[in-house]
Design a protein around this motif. Structure first.
Motif, PDB file in Angstrom:
ATOM      1  N   ALA A 256       0.846  -1.186   0.000  1.00  0.00           N
ATOM      2  CA  ALA A 256       0.000   0.000   0.000  1.00  0.00           C
ATOM      3  C   ALA A 256       0.882   1.237   0.000  1.00  0.00           C
TER       4      ALA A 256
ATOM      5  N   VAL B 115       0.604   4.971   0.761  1.00  0.00           N
ATOM      6  CA  VAL B 115      -0.395   5.753   1.504  1.00  0.00           C
ATOM      7  C   VAL B 115       0.041   7.206   1.611  1.00  0.00           C
TER       8      VAL B 115
ATOM      9  N   ALA C 205      -5.398  -0.360   3.982  1.00  0.00           N
ATOM     10  CA  ALA C 205      -3.933  -0.303   4.060  1.00  0.00           C
ATOM     11  C   ALA C 205      -3.396  -1.459   4.906  1.00  0.00           C
TER      12      ALA C 205
ATOM     13  N   CYS D 231      -2.884  -4.976   3.296  1.00  0.00           N
ATOM     14  CA  CYS D 231      -1.695  -5.243   2.486  1.00  0.00           C
ATOM     15  C   CYS D 231      -0.551  -5.761   3.355  1.00  0.00           C
TER      16      CYS D 231
ATOM     17  N   ARG E  89       3.495  -1.397   3.851  1.00  0.00           N
ATOM     18  CA  ARG E  89       2.976  -0.048   3.683  1.00  0.00           C
ATOM     19  C   ARG E  89       4.137   0.938   3.528  1.00  0.00           C
TER      20      ARG E  89
ATOM     21  N   CYS F  76       4.644   4.931   3.242  1.00  0.00           N
ATOM     22  CA  CYS F  76       3.822   6.091   3.577  1.00  0.00           C
ATOM     23  C   CYS F  76       4.528   7.395   3.220  1.00  0.00           C
TER      24      CYS F  76
ATOM     25  N   ALA G 277       4.076   1.336   9.473  1.00  0.00           N
ATOM     26  CA  ALA G 277       4.678   1.704   8.189  1.00  0.00           C
ATOM     27  C   ALA G 277       6.045   1.058   8.061  1.00  0.00           C
TER      28      ALA G 277
END
Length: 262
Positions: A119, A121, A133, A136, A139, A141, A196
């Motif tokens: 993801a 983001v 999110a 997944c 992530r 970010c 994240a």
């Protein structure tokens, strides 16, 4: 190559590298607010992935990844052609369970073992956006990313598969605090507590995601598939069971490398 483009969801496969697919939330005017129609399109995107795909990138167009459930869901009329939340509450419990299970399918396939999902983001990832999110594997970010689980403030619970990965990543106590207060978790904190994998400046989000996708493709596909299956299964196995699973997986890999696989 575009394989799907409807209800605020677009699925494309890289023309130069068929191992990478991108699922885009494409309703920027509503900050990619979600609806049952979008969830069905996301489910179909998973079913339509070509067998060549190894990495799936999930992104949102515009300022925000996803502002969560479209507030139209809370109006008496709901969405055209869809049961309103009020109608769902008044109906049989079995039908309510069936509908929620159908909606959850949009959030389920991202963790399957044959792909790695990433993801990307930016901006807000609220409620259903946060849960998408979390669906997944990884992530990336932007530094302006903001996560929040706002369901409890509406008298609801997070029911789109987000509670399991949230507790897995941040622990029970922090997960409860995030959900019960509905507060924002900003990008810096998200990286610190394990939500994240990487935080980058907003302008570098696409490039950083592409770099991660390329790194994920560097190892042989079957080795990554087996490794992902091992790691996912570790949460439900005890130590000895995990040792046995590692041995079995390595046996399959060695047989394959020796040309003895099926």
């Amino acid at each position: 190559m575009t394989l799907l483009d409807r209800d605020g969801v677009r699925l494309t496969v890289d023309a130069t590298d068929a191992a990478v697919a991108t699922v885009t939330l494409a309703n920027a005017a509503k900050r990619n607010a979600q609806s049952p129609a979008m969830w069905r399109a996301l489910t179909d995107a998973g079913r339509m992935l070509p067998g060549s795909v190894r990495v799936v990138v999930l992104r949102g167009e515009g300022r925000s990844f996803s502002a969560g459930l479209d507030r139209q869901a809370f109006t008496p009329e709901g969405f055209d052609g869809e049961p309103s939340f009020l109608d769902m509450a008044k109906g049989p419990a079995e039908e309510l369970d069936r509908l929620i299970a159908e909606y959850q399918e949009a959030f389920t396939w991202w963790r399957r073992n044959d792909v790695v999902s990433v993801a990307a983001v930016q901006g807000h990832a609220i409620g259903a956006g946060f849960q998408l999110a979390l669906a997944c594997d990884l992530r990336v970010c932007a530094d302006d990313a903001q996560f929040a689980m706002r369901e409890t403030s509406l008298g609801l619970v997070p029911d789109l598969t987000g509670t399991h990965p949230l507790v897995h990543h941040v622990g029970y106590g922090r997960a409860l605090e995030i959900c019960a207060t509905g507060r924002f978790v900003h990008a810096e904190e998200a990286e610190r507590i394990g939500l994240a994998n990487l935080v980058v400046p907003r302008a570098e989000l696409d490039a950083a995601t592409a770099d991660l996708a390329a790194a994920l493709l560097a190892a042989p596909r079957d080795a990554v598939v087996e490794t992902k299956a091992l790691l996912r299964g570790a949460v439900r196995r005890d130590y000895e069971e995990q040792r046995a699973a590692e041995r079995a997986a390595q046996g399959r890999r060695l047989a394959d490398l020796a040309g003895l696989g099926d």
